[in-house]
Scaffold this active site. Structure first.
Site, PDB file in Angstrom:
ATOM      1  N   HIS A 277     -23.043 -52.128  48.972  1.00  0.00           N
ATOM      2  CA  HIS A 277     -22.440 -52.196  47.639  1.00  0.00           C
ATOM      3  C   HIS A 277     -22.331 -50.830  46.990  1.00  0.00           C
ATOM      4  CE1 HIS A 277     -26.298 -51.695  45.480  1.00  0.00           C
ATOM      5  NE2 HIS A 277     -26.822 -52.521  46.379  1.00  0.00           N
TER       6      HIS A 277
ATOM      7  N   CYS B 254     -30.823 -53.058  50.100  1.00  0.00           N
ATOM      8  CA  CYS B 254     -29.379 -52.996  50.344  1.00  0.00           C
ATOM      9  C   CYS B 254     -28.958 -51.575  50.703  1.00  0.00           C
ATOM     10  CB  CYS B 254     -28.606 -53.455  49.108  1.00  0.00           C
ATOM     11  SG  CYS B 254     -28.692 -55.234  48.834  1.00  0.00           S
TER      12      CYS B 254
END
Length: 165
Positions: A124, A140
């Site tokens: 992301h 992440c």
């Protein structure tokens, strides 16, 4: 469709969660499953996910190098700087695929979210560009917004993502 090899400890429910599908969808795609039981090493069909072998792109993430490399076939297309998980919330290692995507996901996820085939993990953007190059995330893979937008415009769902130390 994606053929997936069941790993030790996985259940049909955990596989469904990782691939953002339902137990029922997996049962329908795999009519030979006996009562929904799976065992390590067994191959099952994941409906709605393209076979990564049919996609000319792949992504290689180096956690220690803090880089994401995009390949088209075996040719390096681009290398992007990234942020990765901190010590207590490390980025998972292994082989994954992109299962879905969301532009403008809100919160700290920047301009784009690419879900990996491990629940709660993805690639992301960020609202904190100074974090890129560091081990600061909750697991992440974090990219500059312009970079994740570029990546998302190139790779389709089903793209293979290899994460190594």
């Amino acid at each position: 469709m994606l053929m997936y090899q069941v790993k030790p400890g996985e259940t049909l429910e955990s596989i469904a969660a990782d691939f953002r599908t339902t137990r029922q969808a997996l049962l329908q795609a795999n009519p030979g499953l006996n009562g929904g039981q799976v065992s390590a090493g067994q191959s099952i069909i994941i409906p709605g996910i393209r076979n990564p072998d049919t996609i000319p792109y792949r992504i290689a993430v180096s956690l220690n190098g803090r880089t994401l490399r995009l390949y088209e076939r075996d040719r390096l297309v681009k290398t992007y700087p990234i942020a990765v998980g901190k010590i207590l919330t490390q980025t998972p290692r292994g082989e994954f695929v992109i299962v879905n995507r969301q532009p403008n996901p809100g919160g700290p996820f920047g301009a784009y979210w690419l879900s990996l085939s491990k629940q709660h993990y993805g690639i992301h953007g960020t609202n904190n560009p100074s974090s890129i190059g560091k081990a600061v995330s909750r697991g992440c893979i974090r990219m500059h917004n312009r970079d994740v937008l570029e990546l998302a415009s190139i790779v389709p769902n089903g793209t293979r993502v290899s994460i190594t130390p």
